[in-house]
Design a protein around this motif. Structure first.
Motif, mmCIF file in Angstrom:
data_model
loop_
_atom_site.group_PDB
_atom_site.id
_atom_site.type_symbol
_atom_site.label_atom_id
_atom_site.label_comp_id
_atom_site.label_asym_id
_atom_site.label_seq_id
_atom_site.Cartn_x
_atom_site.Cartn_y
_atom_site.Cartn_z
ATOM 1 N N PRO A 49 0.802 -1.232 0.000
ATOM 2 C CA PRO A 49 0.000 0.000 0.000
ATOM 3 C C PRO A 49 0.833 1.280 0.000
ATOM 4 O O PRO A 49 0.360 2.320 -0.460
ATOM 5 C CB PRO A 49 -0.841 -0.112 1.279
ATOM 6 N N LEU A 50 2.076 1.229 0.491
ATOM 7 C CA LEU A 50 2.931 2.416 0.506
ATOM 8 C C LEU A 50 3.960 2.408 -0.619
ATOM 9 O O LEU A 50 4.950 3.138 -0.570
ATOM 10 C CB LEU A 50 3.637 2.539 1.864
ATOM 11 N N SER A 51 3.732 1.615 -1.644
ATOM 12 C CA SER A 51 4.666 1.546 -2.770
ATOM 13 C C SER A 51 4.356 2.606 -3.807
ATOM 14 O O SER A 51 3.253 3.155 -3.856
ATOM 15 C CB SER A 51 4.609 0.165 -3.429
ATOM 16 N N ALA A 52 5.325 2.873 -4.662
ATOM 17 C CA ALA A 52 5.130 3.830 -5.748
ATOM 18 C C ALA A 52 3.991 3.406 -6.661
ATOM 19 O O ALA A 52 3.243 4.252 -7.174
ATOM 20 C CB ALA A 52 6.426 3.966 -6.550
ATOM 21 N N GLU A 53 3.835 2.113 -6.871
ATOM 22 C CA GLU A 53 2.802 1.618 -7.778
ATOM 23 C C GLU A 53 1.409 2.072 -7.341
ATOM 24 O O GLU A 53 0.527 2.289 -8.185
ATOM 25 C CB GLU A 53 2.864 0.096 -7.866
ATOM 26 N N SER A 54 1.208 2.225 -6.033
ATOM 27 C CA SER A 54 -0.070 2.717 -5.537
ATOM 28 C C SER A 54 -0.174 4.230 -5.681
ATOM 29 O O SER A 54 -1.222 4.778 -6.030
ATOM 30 C CB SER A 54 -0.262 2.329 -4.071
ATOM 31 N N GLN A 55 0.924 4.935 -5.418
ATOM 32 C CA GLN A 55 0.911 6.391 -5.406
ATOM 33 C C GLN A 55 0.790 7.011 -6.796
ATOM 34 O O GLN A 55 0.117 8.024 -6.981
ATOM 35 C CB GLN A 55 2.181 6.908 -4.727
ATOM 36 N N VAL A 56 1.463 6.414 -7.789
ATOM 37 C CA VAL A 56 1.535 7.058 -9.104
ATOM 38 C C VAL A 56 0.215 7.035 -9.859
ATOM 39 O O VAL A 56 0.101 7.651 -10.925
ATOM 40 C CB VAL A 56 2.641 6.414 -9.977
ATOM 41 N N LEU A 57 -0.791 6.365 -9.319
ATOM 42 C CA LEU A 57 -2.096 6.350 -9.984
ATOM 43 C C LEU A 57 -2.681 7.755 -10.115
ATOM 44 O O LEU A 57 -3.461 8.031 -11.019
ATOM 45 C CB LEU A 57 -3.054 5.434 -9.221
ATOM 46 N N ALA A 58 -2.279 8.666 -9.210
ATOM 47 C CA ALA A 58 -2.751 10.053 -9.322
ATOM 48 C C ALA A 58 -2.170 10.734 -10.559
ATOM 49 O O ALA A 58 -2.842 11.548 -11.202
ATOM 50 C CB ALA A 58 -2.391 10.837 -8.064
ATOM 51 N N TRP A 59 -0.917 10.439 -10.906
ATOM 52 C CA TRP A 59 -0.345 10.959 -12.163
ATOM 53 C C TRP A 59 -1.120 10.387 -13.360
ATOM 54 O O TRP A 59 -1.437 11.099 -14.298
ATOM 55 C CB TRP A 59 1.115 10.565 -12.293
#
Length: 380
Positions: free
Chosen positions: A355-365
């Motif tokens: 859940p704290l990986s880049a793969e989860s975060q970059v969805l906003a881009w």
């Protein structure tokens, strides 16, 4: 077959060593026709690359222009801007992803067919506020760039909630958050040994007050050690830190490792110290790479009460938060460590790795760029 939309990822940084920009490349390649512009050679997998000369600069040396507030002249005089203008075509890309405020005017000038997404890596108007000369001469220029160009971006992201709120409050724009999360790394928590091994990785910069870490370890028990893996951003300051640590046997300095090896290197340790006194606005609201690298390394975290870190520390049970930003408070926290506590934190990091990986975060881009593409048909 419909041709993929074209996307230019624009930065005034060395792309192959910029973790945040590399994550953008990884996210969009294959989904778009990706071009990049920045220093150094092309990252893997892009369709085209526009290299900037190594001696060009993405900041201004025009002191007269800054002091007299002739800001168009200041921006046009930045050598990275003129170098990029000489190689980048106008009206050719569907979308431009502009990294940092200093690329945004250029991105808009390129007249992408559909729009510009701005990714702001910090709160630019207070970037170097610890320097009085910067506050006097450069900060007004940064505020001018924000007022003039941010409202023209189709969408905006930044690195933490506190910084997003500052942009929204001061410039009336909507800002989403993409943290500096590290890519997911498969792994598992390692057992804790008889010596509790701590690590701090990052940049040797005076305003970060890393001497507090050394001070907190001055009378460390023999079961506790700290390795400092720091880049020589300010060589004189790094030398001061090393001299300060000469009489502190629990502290040693290791040579920096490539970014691609950092998570593996950190996994050798038990906990990472991510402790930054709020000497600047950006440091107060920092949520840095090293926080997320510790999670992927499956080790614990020891932080100060930074408002962007505390919620994640509490939500996922990742480690300890000091009472304040003093060396004494950090020392008290370190002396209270136990193998049982750290083992629990390591298990929590393992559970939080996805859940704290880049793969989860970059969805906003991804959502931002898709929103621009779907907003209107590309011009022929």
């Amino acid at each position: 077959m419909t041709e993929l939309p074209s996307l230019l990822i624009l930065t005034f940084s060395p792309i192959r060593s910029d973790p945040r920009v590399l994550k953008q490349v990884e996210l969009f390649k294959g989904k778009y026709r990706v071009s990049t512009c920045g220093y150094g050679s092309a990252p893997e997998g892009v369709d085209s690359h526009y290299a900037l000369p190594d001696d060009s600069r993405g900041w201004s040396s025009d002191k007269v222009g800054l002091l007299t507030r002739r800001y168009p002249r200041v921006y046009n005089g930045m050598t990275a801007v003129s170098a990029a203008r000489s190689v980048l075509p106008r009206d050719e890309f569907d979308v431009v992803l502009a990294n940092d405020l200093n690329t945004l005017p250029l991105a808009l000038e390129l007249q992408p067919r559909l729009g510009v997404h701005a990714d702001l890596h910090e709160f630019a108007p207070r970037e170097k506020e610890a320097d009085p000369k910067w506050r006097l001469a450069v900060a007004p220029f940064m505020r001018w760039l924000c007022r003039r160009y941010l409202p023209l971006a189709s969408s905006v992201t930044t690195v933490s909630q506190g910084i997003a709120e500052a942009y929204a409050r001061d410039y009336g724009i909507s800002v989403d958050v993409v943290t500096n999360a590290a890519p997911y790394t498969a792994g598992k928590a390692q057992p804790v040994g008889p010596t509790l091994r701590l690590v701090h990785s990052g940049a040797a910069q005076r305003y970060r007050q890393l001497e507090m870490l050394v001070e907190a370890m001055t009378d460390a028990p023999d079961w506790l050690t700290l390795d400092m893996i720091v880049m020589p951003n300010e060589p004189d300051y790094l030398e001061e830190l090393k001299n300060l640590a000469v009489g502190v046997p629990a502290v040693r300095f290791r040579e920096p490792v490539p970014y691609t090896e950092l998570v593996k290197t950190m996994s050798e340790y038990d906990a990472s110290i991510v402790f930054f006194p709020p000497t600047t606005f950006n440091l107060e609201h920092t949520l840095p790479n090293k926080f997320f690298e510790a999670v992927q390394a499956r080790i614990g975290l020891i932080t100060g009460p930074s408002p962007s870190m505390v919620p994640l520390m509490e939500q996922y049970g990742l480690g300890a938060v000091t009472a304040d930003f003093t060396a004494a408070s950090l020392r008290e926290t370190l002396h209270g460590l136990t193998a049982e506590k750290i083992s629990e934190w390591k298990r929590a990091a393992d559970a939080a790795a996805r859940p704290l990986s880049a793969e989860s975060q970059v969805l906003a881009w991804q959502a931002a760029v898709e929103g621009i593409v779907k907003s209107q048909p590309a011009r022929a």
